[in-house]
Design a protein around this motif. Structure first.
Motif, PDB file in Angstrom:
ATOM      1  N   ASP A 251       0.832  -1.135   0.027  1.00 55.87           N
ATOM      2  CA  ASP A 251       0.000  -0.043  -0.080  1.00 55.87           C
ATOM      3  C   ASP A 251       0.734   1.260   0.019  1.00 55.87           C
ATOM      4  OD1 ASP A 251      -2.149  -1.548   0.052  1.00 55.87           O
ATOM      5  OD2 ASP A 251      -2.800  -1.160   2.101  1.00 55.87           O
ATOM      6  N   GLU A 252       2.005   1.095   0.866  1.00 58.46           N
ATOM      7  CA  GLU A 252       3.001   2.575   0.563  1.00 58.46           C
ATOM      8  C   GLU A 252       3.273   2.799  -0.577  1.00 58.46           C
ATOM      9  OE1 GLU A 252       7.298   3.746   2.365  1.00 58.46           O
ATOM     10  OE2 GLU A 252       6.422   1.639   2.845  1.00 58.46           O
ATOM     11  N   PHE A 253       3.728   1.922  -1.494  1.00 55.60           N
ATOM     12  CA  PHE A 253       4.183   2.094  -2.836  1.00 55.60           C
ATOM     13  C   PHE A 253       2.815   2.581  -3.844  1.00 55.60           C
ATOM     14  CE2 PHE A 253       4.637   0.885  -7.437  1.00 55.60           C
ATOM     15  CZ  PHE A 253       5.770   1.542  -7.756  1.00 55.60           C
ATOM     16  N   MET A 254       1.519   1.935  -3.473  1.00 56.33           N
ATOM     17  CA  MET A 254       0.571   2.487  -4.531  1.00 56.33           C
ATOM     18  C   MET A 254       0.045   3.940  -3.893  1.00 56.33           C
ATOM     19  SD  MET A 254      -0.397   0.261  -6.603  1.00 56.33           S
ATOM     20  CE  MET A 254      -1.874   0.998  -7.127  1.00 56.33           C
ATOM     21  N   ASN A 255       0.276   4.188  -2.648  1.00 57.48           N
ATOM     22  CA  ASN A 255      -0.058   5.675  -2.278  1.00 57.48           C
ATOM     23  C   ASN A 255       0.988   6.602  -2.824  1.00 57.48           C
ATOM     24  OD1 ASN A 255      -2.444   5.165  -0.664  1.00 57.48           O
ATOM     25  ND2 ASN A 255      -1.216   4.317   1.066  1.00 57.48           N
ATOM     26  N   ALA A 256       2.131   6.159  -2.909  1.00 57.97           N
ATOM     27  CA  ALA A 256       3.396   7.086  -3.503  1.00 57.97           C
ATOM     28  C   ALA A 256       2.961   7.218  -4.805  1.00 57.97           C
ATOM     29  CB  ALA A 256       4.605   6.464  -3.301  1.00 57.97           C
ATOM     30  N   VAL A 257       2.537   6.456  -5.661  1.00 62.06           N
ATOM     31  CA  VAL A 257       2.199   6.524  -7.175  1.00 62.06           C
ATOM     32  C   VAL A 257       1.053   7.496  -7.150  1.00 62.06           C
ATOM     33  CG1 VAL A 257       1.127   5.276  -8.989  1.00 62.06           C
ATOM     34  CG2 VAL A 257       2.732   4.198  -7.695  1.00 62.06           C
ATOM     35  N   VAL A 258       0.034   7.347  -6.260  1.00 66.56           N
ATOM     36  CA  VAL A 258      -1.147   8.134  -6.426  1.00 66.56           C
ATOM     37  C   VAL A 258      -0.884   9.466  -6.156  1.00 66.56           C
ATOM     38  CG1 VAL A 258      -3.506   8.643  -5.472  1.00 66.56           C
ATOM     39  CG2 VAL A 258      -2.880   6.076  -6.094  1.00 66.56           C
ATOM     40  N   ASP A 259      -0.019   9.902  -4.901  1.00 70.72           N
ATOM     41  CA  ASP A 259       0.302  10.900  -4.492  1.00 70.72           C
ATOM     42  C   ASP A 259       1.584  11.694  -5.231  1.00 70.72           C
ATOM     43  OD1 ASP A 259      -1.664  10.529  -2.763  1.00 70.72           O
ATOM     44  OD2 ASP A 259      -0.351   9.947  -0.947  1.00 70.72           O
ATOM     45  N   GLY A 260       2.408  10.772  -6.003  1.00 69.61           N
ATOM     46  CA  GLY A 260       3.581  11.342  -6.740  1.00 69.61           C
ATOM     47  C   GLY A 260       4.758  11.658  -6.019  1.00 69.61           C
ATOM     48  N   THR A 261       4.694  10.742  -4.407  1.00 67.93           N
ATOM     49  CA  THR A 261       5.807  10.853  -3.812  1.00 67.93           C
ATOM     50  C   THR A 261       6.859  10.004  -3.921  1.00 67.93           C
ATOM     51  OG1 THR A 261       4.835   9.561  -2.271  1.00 67.93           O
ATOM     52  CG2 THR A 261       4.245  11.895  -2.070  1.00 67.93           C
ATOM     53  N   MET A 262       8.152   9.790  -3.139  1.00 64.86           N
ATOM     54  CA  MET A 262       9.309   9.241  -3.293  1.00 64.86           C
ATOM     55  C   MET A 262       8.980   7.763  -2.509  1.00 64.86           C
ATOM     56  SD  MET A 262      11.328  10.739  -5.397  1.00 64.86           S
ATOM     57  CE  MET A 262      12.757   9.751  -5.174  1.00 64.86           C
ATOM     58  N   TYR A 263       9.627   6.659  -2.731  1.00 66.90           N
ATOM     59  CA  TYR A 263       9.393   5.410  -2.292  1.00 66.90           C
ATOM     60  C   TYR A 263      10.860   4.790  -1.769  1.00 66.90           C
ATOM     61  CZ  TYR A 263       7.941   0.480  -1.558  1.00 66.90           C
ATOM     62  OH  TYR A 263       7.696  -0.671  -1.074  1.00 66.90           O
ATOM     63  N   LYS A 264      10.788   4.105  -0.731  1.00 62.45           N
ATOM     64  CA  LYS A 264      12.059   3.757  -0.179  1.00 62.45           C
ATOM     65  C   LYS A 264      12.073   2.190  -0.310  1.00 62.45           C
ATOM     66  CE  LYS A 264      14.620   2.617   4.065  1.00 62.45           C
ATOM     67  NZ  LYS A 264      14.318   2.759   5.768  1.00 62.45           N
ATOM     68  N   GLN A 265      13.183   1.763  -1.169  1.00 66.13           N
ATOM     69  CA  GLN A 265      13.506   0.575  -1.439  1.00 66.13           C
ATOM     70  C   GLN A 265      14.616   0.016  -0.398  1.00 66.13           C
ATOM     71  OE1 GLN A 265      14.361  -0.092  -5.628  1.00 66.13           O
ATOM     72  NE2 GLN A 265      12.316  -0.744  -6.075  1.00 66.13           N
ATOM     73  N   GLN A 266      14.721  -1.376  -0.010  1.00 68.07           N
ATOM     74  CA  GLN A 266      15.716  -1.660   0.943  1.00 68.07           C
ATOM     75  C   GLN A 266      15.930  -2.929   0.993  1.00 68.07           C
ATOM     76  OE1 GLN A 266      13.306  -0.314   4.649  1.00 68.07           O
ATOM     77  NE2 GLN A 266      13.634  -2.556   5.367  1.00 68.07           N
ATOM     78  N   TYR A 267      17.043  -3.599   1.481  1.00 65.68           N
ATOM     79  CA  TYR A 267      17.314  -4.917   1.824  1.00 65.68           C
ATOM     80  C   TYR A 267      17.980  -5.083   3.373  1.00 65.68           C
ATOM     81  CZ  TYR A 267      19.069  -9.643   1.232  1.00 65.68           C
ATOM     82  OH  TYR A 267      19.233 -10.769   1.272  1.00 65.68           O
ATOM     83  N   PRO A 268      17.471  -6.038   3.891  1.00 65.54           N
ATOM     84  CA  PRO A 268      16.423  -7.094   3.641  1.00 65.54           C
ATOM     85  C   PRO A 268      14.835  -6.289   3.481  1.00 65.54           C
ATOM     86  CG  PRO A 268      17.922  -7.853   5.319  1.00 65.54           C
ATOM     87  CD  PRO A 268      18.473  -6.492   5.023  1.00 65.54           C
ATOM     88  N   VAL A 269      14.213  -6.778   2.822  1.00 69.48           N
ATOM     89  CA  VAL A 269      12.840  -5.754   2.671  1.00 69.48           C
ATOM     90  C   VAL A 269      12.173  -5.684   3.882  1.00 69.48           C
ATOM     91  CG1 VAL A 269      12.772  -6.529   0.192  1.00 69.48           C
ATOM     92  CG2 VAL A 269      11.623  -7.950   2.094  1.00 69.48           C
ATOM     93  N   LYS A 270      12.227  -6.533   4.780  1.00 70.41           N
ATOM     94  CA  LYS A 270      11.302  -6.425   6.007  1.00 70.41           C
ATOM     95  C   LYS A 270      12.160  -5.772   7.376  1.00 70.41           C
ATOM     96  CE  LYS A 270       7.915  -9.947   5.254  1.00 70.41           C
ATOM     97  NZ  LYS A 270       7.101 -11.232   5.769  1.00 70.41           N
ATOM     98  N   ALA A 271      13.367  -5.659   7.076  1.00 68.86           N
ATOM     99  CA  ALA A 271      14.292  -5.174   8.266  1.00 68.86           C
ATOM    100  C   ALA A 271      14.027  -3.582   8.599  1.00 68.86           C
ATOM    101  CB  ALA A 271      15.772  -5.263   7.797  1.00 68.86           C
ATOM    102  N   GLU A 272      14.027  -3.592  10.021  1.00 64.73           N
ATOM    103  CA  GLU A 272      13.903  -2.231  10.542  1.00 64.73           C
ATOM    104  C   GLU A 272      14.959  -1.392  10.431  1.00 64.73           C
ATOM    105  OE1 GLU A 272      12.767  -2.457  14.765  1.00 64.73           O
ATOM    106  OE2 GLU A 272      10.771  -3.793  14.127  1.00 64.73           O
ATOM    107  N   ASP A 273      16.321  -2.194  10.542  1.00 62.21           N
ATOM    108  CA  ASP A 273      17.475  -1.443  10.145  1.00 62.21           C
ATOM    109  C   ASP A 273      18.133  -2.157   9.150  1.00 62.21           C
ATOM    110  OD1 ASP A 273      19.898  -0.037  10.524  1.00 62.21           O
ATOM    111  OD2 ASP A 273      20.787  -1.069  12.021  1.00 62.21           O
ATOM    112  N   PRO A 274      17.756  -1.710   7.674  1.00 57.05           N
ATOM    113  CA  PRO A 274      18.382  -2.536   6.497  1.00 57.05           C
ATOM    114  C   PRO A 274      19.897  -2.179   6.473  1.00 57.05           C
ATOM    115  CG  PRO A 274      16.790  -0.555   6.039  1.00 57.05           C
ATOM    116  CD  PRO A 274      16.842  -0.846   7.371  1.00 57.05           C
ATOM    117  N   SER A 275      20.593  -3.236   5.894  1.00 53.71           N
ATOM    118  CA  SER A 275      22.051  -3.125   5.176  1.00 53.71           C
ATOM    119  C   SER A 275      21.974  -2.140   4.115  1.00 53.71           C
ATOM    120  CB  SER A 275      22.642  -4.396   5.045  1.00 53.71           C
ATOM    121  OG  SER A 275      21.756  -4.913   3.941  1.00 53.71           O
TER     122      SER A 275
END
Length: 872
Positions: A251-275
């Motif tokens: 949903d975060e990505f879809m909202n970013a698409v609708v609102d025209g905002t930036m989106y954060k990609q990360q790895y690991p995808v579920k990590a609170e403190d991604p590498s």
């Protein structure tokens, strides 16, 4: 589940009731006790059973008639099969109180009228000649986080082991490190997900059972930094051809698409403190997804937050039921090592007085049959557990070293554990389109949507009611805990409609963790002779062709092909369009002779008008899917068919509408897009691409590696507009071809030496970004190969289609076995570039059913009549 019940489930074949019609081990040893039918005998009997429907008859004999491992056929009609299924179901019932009898089941399933076990259950129940699972679909993966080579190879082996036993498989790649990530081995950095997509795809293409090829779904989270590479992977011709791909959209990505905002990609995808993390423009990546789907019908969309929120099984994520991927068609989201069996209710059969002013839906019978269908589904789980035990016994008894087969043993032990703990079922429907037409409701209209929603709400309530009653008689699924489900939106919807149902569930439990789906019902709908699944009718009238003898009387020759064969075109009607004709006192035999204009006028008068997959309102179809999804605890497999001229913007709008409507996933297919950019028309040269007869200095090129008679071969294919223009191939020697295995693309560069000699070099980009040139490609192969390479390249450059070039090369049978190996290698390489849907050369027939309706699909010959596939 109690210990006693678990022991009862694990029945051995020797415990079977001798009074039933089940094939026992003793009968297997002495086949003479059971009549063997020839293919022709079974086809003739089935043709009579299906009232002349040759396609249904051939598909049934090829796919579902009882067979042994040698291809011997032991059933002549579906009625034999239905007696086999009813016998096994009644046998399983005897371990419980108040068992249903043989006749109870037989009346429900005979003639494909009401309840139809789909695919693997129809084939495998009561078939003790072959050791195979009854599950239609599986998802595999790691219980924890793992992206080691060992873990990746383990998944590869597991998917092959499942596919060889008829299962479709899905797994997610979000756990693999993105390209460029540091790894603690000699490679130093990770190659990312794309090479492993190709590995899993190739493994799938290697597996085939009875003409049924492996089916694979690969998914990735949109949050993964390699998501864009994943999305692009299938655009290259021949790449990742053995898998469907879908993106898990949050949903975060879809909202970013609708609102025209930036989106954060990360790895690991579920990590609170991604590498690793970075921000992207959501709309740019969205545009890429939409473009690729418009161009090639992939990737599919999985609205992941909706899936997890609406998945009843995910209430038990803490005990291993966390959803990670879907099956290949997307209708069953599953946790690692869970599986599901499918069964369809034929909705059309509950319409009384169809296509008349008196037409009505028999709700009473429908509610009763839903409960019985869920009971059958639960019985099939017991039958599946028997099958899994037989598979394990077979693996253990095989003479292979335990070390080699341990992965397969662990795989099936995990699958059995999940089946026992959750007892998941896949109760669905078919004939939605015919049901609505028979009631005089136009598919996609508001009235039709309202009626369909009521039908699926009823299925949900009655199936869950049946599961609660079964829990009272047979115990709930072992990990059932109503407290885990107290805030679940799907369970709360049921509670609002029927408070007593939930009170009974709190008291007695529920037999099955999740119950419902709407799957594609391709061959099932051929058997029921109805529209498929939730889909509308494809076309009420279409044309077929048959070869004819022009000298025969009463033959109408429509056209003569390029080799002089005469063909007749004739009209074919959808089965229930014929029913409508008869109800309205029209003779189908007379109408078959109508011209196109007369047929169009006739269709306008029918309830199928403006209700086909090509002309329904697409937004209404998405709305209908979203409304029905609220009453389906798994998911819905549905395709939105768009015309060739549909714009990319429409695809994007449909995706957003699907997300807003509560759909769990959606696939858009624009006519002609599956093959990429252009459609092949028969075997004719596509006029939109005209090759230059003078070779350009540089050509983009693919590298193809394969085995040919246990030897390692390599091919360099020069391309223009993605189509083969030249090919060089031969034995691969490490000293003459020192090209890293992960390099699959480059350029073939032609130039002249000072002596005037023409030479072809190969150039590629290494992992550090430097250009590496391998000189004298034309001199690396045997000189005889080079002469033939010039011949084949010449005919390709002058416009011969790839399929004709393959036939030309395949026809070169020379005395020199070495050269014959070369021709086989060239043919194998070129087949990867044959456009999907291209017709096979005239005269090629299916080895299974002798049909001439053969097309190329992903480099393999596919029979459109019986579905048999042959690669080579």
């Amino acid at each position: 589940m109690t210990e006693k019940t678990a022991q009862q489930i694990n029945l051995s074949f020797a415990d079977k009731n001798p009074s039933t019609e089940v094939i026992t081990d003793q009968k297997i040893e002495s086949k003479s006790e059971k009549k063997i039918f020839s293919f022709e005998e079974a086809l003739e009997a089935s043709l009579e059973y299906f009232k002349g429907d040759a396609l249904a008859a051939r598909v049934w004999v090829n796919k579902y008639a009882l067979k042994d491992s040698f291809g011997n056929i032991y059933e002549s009609t579906p009625d034999d099969m239905h007696k086999r299924l009813a016998s096994e179901l009644s046998r399983v019932e005897k371990q419980y109180s108040n068992p249903l009898a043989f006749d109870d089941f037989y009346e429900l399933i005979k003639d494909f009228k009401y309840i139809v076990p789909q695919g693997s259950p129809m084939t495998g129940i009561g078939n003790n000649f072959q050791i195979a699972s009854l599950s239609n679909c599986f998802v595999i993966g790691h219980k924890g986080f793992s992206d080691s080579y060992g873990g990746i190879m383990k998944i590869d082996q597991e998917q092959v082991q499942l596919m060889k036993r008829r299962g479709g498989v899905g797994h997610d790649l979000s756990h693999i490190r993105p390209a460029g990530s540091q790894v603690l081995n000699s490679a130093l950095t990770s190659t990312g997900v794309v090479p492993f997509m190709e590995r899993y795809s190739n493994s799938t293409r290697e597996v085939a059972q009875d003409g049924r090829r492996g089916a694979l779904m690969l998914s990735i989270s949109i949050k993964h930094p390699d998501a864009e590479r994943f999305i692009d992977a299938k655009l290259e011709t021949g790449k990742v051809a053995g898998a469907n791909i879908s993106v898990r959209i949050d949903d975060e990505f879809m909202n970013a698409v609708v609102d025209g905002t930036m989106y954060k990609q990360q790895y690991p995808v579920k990590a609170e403190d991604p590498s690793y993390s970075h921000e992207i423009d959501a709309r740019q990546l969205w545009a890429k997804i939409v473009h690729n789907a418009w161009k090639s019908a992939e990737p599919g969309m999985l609205f992941w937050d909706t899936i997890i929120k609406e998945s009843v099984a995910d209430s038990y994520a803490d005990v291993g039921f966390n959803t990670v991927c879907t099956n290949p068609c997307g209708e069953i989201p599953l946790c690692p090592y869970d599986s599901c069996r499918l069964l369809a209710i034929n909705l059309y059969s509950y319409v009384e007085d169809p296509f008349t002013d008196m037409a009505k839906f028999n709700w009473e019978k429908f509610r009763m049959h839903i409960g019985l269908a869920q009971r059958i589904m639960d019985d099939i789980i017991d039958l599946e557990l028997e099958k899994v035990d037989a598979i394990l016994d077979k693996i253990v008894s095989d003479p292979e070293d335990r070390e080699i087969k341990q992965v397969e043993i662990s795989l099936w032990e995990n699958i059995k554990r999940k089946a026992v703990e959750g007892r998941r079922t896949g109760l669905g429907i078919t004939a939605e389109g015919d049901m609505l037409a028979a009631l005089g409701l136009r598919y996609g209209s508001e009235n039709a949507i309202d009626f369909s929603v009521e039908v699926h709400k009823t299925i949900a309530l009655e199936a869950y009611r049946s599961s609660v009653e079964l829990a009272k008689e047979r115990d709930p699924f072992p990990v059932f805990d109503i407290k885990k489900e107290k805030d679940h939106p799907f369970i709360n919807r049921l509670a609002k409609e029927d408070p007593k149902l939930i009170e009974d569930m709190k008291k007695n439990g529920r037999r099955n963790i999740s119950l419902l789906t709407i799957a594609p019902t391709g061959t099932t709908s051929l058997m029921t002779q109805t529209t498929s699944g939730i889909e509308p009718v494809f076309l009420p009238v279409y044309k077929r062709r048959r070869k004819v003898n022009p000298n025969d009387k009463e033959v109408k020759v429509t056209f003569v092909d390029e080799i002089g064969d005469s063909w007749e075109e004739y009209n074919v009607f959808h089965h229930n369009f014929i029913t409508w004709l008869k109800v309205n006192d029209m003779d189908p035999e007379e109408i078959k002779n109508f011209d196109d204009k007369e047929l169009k006028e006739l269709v306008k008068r029918s309830p199928y008008y403006k209700a086909t997959s090509k002309d329904i309102d697409w937004m209404q179809k998405v709305k209908m899917q979203g409304e029905i999804q609220k009453w389906v605890d798994h998911s819905i497999s549905v395709t939105i068919n768009l015309p060739t001229e549909a714009k990319e913007e429409l695809v994007g709008d449909l995706y957003i509408k699907a997300w807003e409507s509560g759909c769990k996933g959606v696939t858009v297919y624009r006519e002609g897009s599956r093959t990429g950019v252009l459609l092949a028309k028969g075997n004719k040269v596509d006029e939109k691409i005209k090759f230059p007869t003078k070779r350009p200095k540089e050509l983009n090129a693919d590298i193809l590696r394969f085995k040919n008679n246990d030897e390692h071969w390599i091919a360099f294919v020069g391309l223009i507009e993605g189509k083969p223009y030249e090919i060089f191939t031969g034995l691969k020697e490490d000293d003459t071809f020192p090209i890293p295995k992960n390099v699959s693309k480059g350029k073939i560069i032609k130039h002249k030496l000072e002596s005037g000699e023409k030479i072809y070099d190969f150039q590629y980009i290494d992992k550090y970004g430097y250009k590496v040139t391998m000189g004298g490609l034309s001199h690396q192969f045997n000189s005889e190969f080079w002469n033939y390479a010039k011949l084949i390249s010449g005919v390709l450059r002058h416009g011969m289609t790839v399929v004709d070039a393959v036939h030309l090369v395949s026809s070169l049978h020379l005395d020199n076995a070495f050269i014959n190996n070369w021709t086989a290698g060239v043919a194998r390489a070129l087949k990867k570039y044959i456009v999907n849907g291209t017709k096979a050369k005239t005269g090629q027939k299916c080895s299974e059913c002798s049909s001439s309706n053969m097309i190329y699909q992903e480099g393999c010959l596919l029979c459109t009549d019986c579905g048999s596939s042959k690669c080579g």
